[in-house]
Design an enzyme around this catalytic site. Structure first.
Site, PDB file in Angstrom:
ATOM      1  N   SER A 164       0.863  -1.178   0.000  1.00  0.00           N
ATOM      2  CA  SER A 164       0.000   0.000   0.000  1.00  0.00           C
ATOM      3  C   SER A 164       0.893   1.219   0.000  1.00  0.00           C
ATOM      4  CB  SER A 164      -0.892   0.007   1.252  1.00  0.00           C
ATOM      5  OG  SER A 164      -1.517   1.265   1.423  1.00  0.00           O
ATOM      6  N   TYR A 176      -2.344  -1.280  10.344  1.00  0.00           N
ATOM      7  CA  TYR A 176      -2.383  -1.555   8.907  1.00  0.00           C
ATOM      8  C   TYR A 176      -1.078  -1.093   8.259  1.00  0.00           C
ATOM      9  CZ  TYR A 176      -3.825  -1.402   4.012  1.00  0.00           C
ATOM     10  OH  TYR A 176      -3.892  -1.588   2.645  1.00  0.00           O
TER      11      TYR A 176
END
Length: 317
Positions: A164, A176
């Site tokens: 990401s 995350y």
């Protein structure tokens, strides 16, 4: 002087464009295993590669997701259920893949499965949610890769890990980000360890895209629940006004997510089919023109840019 520089840069990009257009031969004989194919990037990539003639082995978390995918693709595509947090499920999927690919080996492994919930500050997260994010996004990637690696090495194939842009610039959704930084590190290490075996490793770093992971209603409800379950002293530290303002920031960000998932899956496809795949792919205009440039700024300047719109906690000094 400037003319020579412009000419040099232009020549560099022209040569790179020509080099990256070269496609691997006999794609119709290549097997690609993709995790997280129930929806989002994995689902679209499976359909995209199937349409191109590759032999897709799609892993879905649920049988319902697998059935729906089979209904949208050719008979070449085959599915298996896989929970990347369970070693016995990974072992069964690996044996299933081995039976399909035989001596040819596995050309492509795409580690796409991932979760992000809830989107909150680190102090608002409970440990169970944090561990689940790490199990799926990082430990699952490592375990699936190591289990499938002998098959990929046999084919001298490709491993594509979906990270990401938050694996390059961490500024919210703390655990995350940690999981995606871990994916980046694992991929870099693996690339260096496997360079003598002909295996190529690529990292795809999407910006903000509208998938099941960024579903507006679900994400906001999970955020509210996380705040509701936060300890009293945490709520007093930040205050309700902080939560309300932060909630609106996240809502605005989710509303701005791109719906063009092909920007990501085209990167994945290139990593699997090009003779010369890139090491990293930044997918999305926000990734290319905001987050990547910010990642090279001095830390203090990057901190200011990323947090200048954040609210002030109730007990801030």
């Amino acid at each position: 002087m400037w003319l020579y520089l412009v000419a040099f840069v232009g020549l560099y990009y022209l040569l790179r464009w020509y080099r990256e257009r070269q496609v691997v031969s006999h794609l119709q004989d290549k097997y690609v295993f993709i995790t997280g194919c129930d929806s989002g990037f994995g689902n679209l990539l499976a359909r995209q590669l199937d349409a191109r003639g590759l032999r897709v082995l799609a892993a879905c978390l649920t049988e319902k997701g697998a059935e729906e995918l089979r209904g949208q693709t050719s008979d070449r595509l085959e599915t298996v259920t896989l929970d990347v947090t369970k070693m016995e499920s990974i072992a069964a999927a690996t044996q299933w893949v081995k039976e399909h690919v035989g001596d040819r080996g596995l050309w492509g492994l795409v580690n796409n499965a991932g979760v992000t919930k809830p989107v909150t500050l680190c102090e608002w997260l409970n440990m169970e949610d944090s561990m689940n994010i790490l199990k799926v996004n990082l430990i699952g990637v490592i375990q699936v890769t190591l289990s499938m690696l002998p098959l990929v090495r046999r084919a001298r194939g490709r491993i594509v890990n979906v990270s990401s842009i938050l694996g390059r610039v961490a500024f919210f959704a703390g655990v995350y980000c940690i999981s995606k930084y871990g994916v980046e590190a694992f991929s870099d290490i693996l690339r260096r360890e496997l360079q003598h075996f002909g295996v190529k490793i690529s990292i795809v770093e999407p910006g903000y895209f509208r998938t099941g992971m960024t579903n507006l209603t679900r994400s906001l409800e999970e955020m509210k629940q996380s705040w509701k379950e936060a300890p009293k002293h945490i709520k007093e530290t930040y205050g309700q006004q902080y939560f309300d303002a932060f909630y609106n920031i996240i809502k605005e960000g989710l509303l701005g997510c791109s719906t063009n998932l092909n920007l990501v899956t085209d990167c994945m496809e290139h990593a699997l089919t090009s003779v010369y795949p890139r090491t990293r792919y930044s997918a999305g205009w926000d990734a290319k023109f905001f987050f990547i440039p910010v990642s090279y700024l001095p830390t203090s300047l990057a901190d200011y840019i990323l947090t200048r719109s954040w609210p002030k906690p109730a007990q801030a000094v």
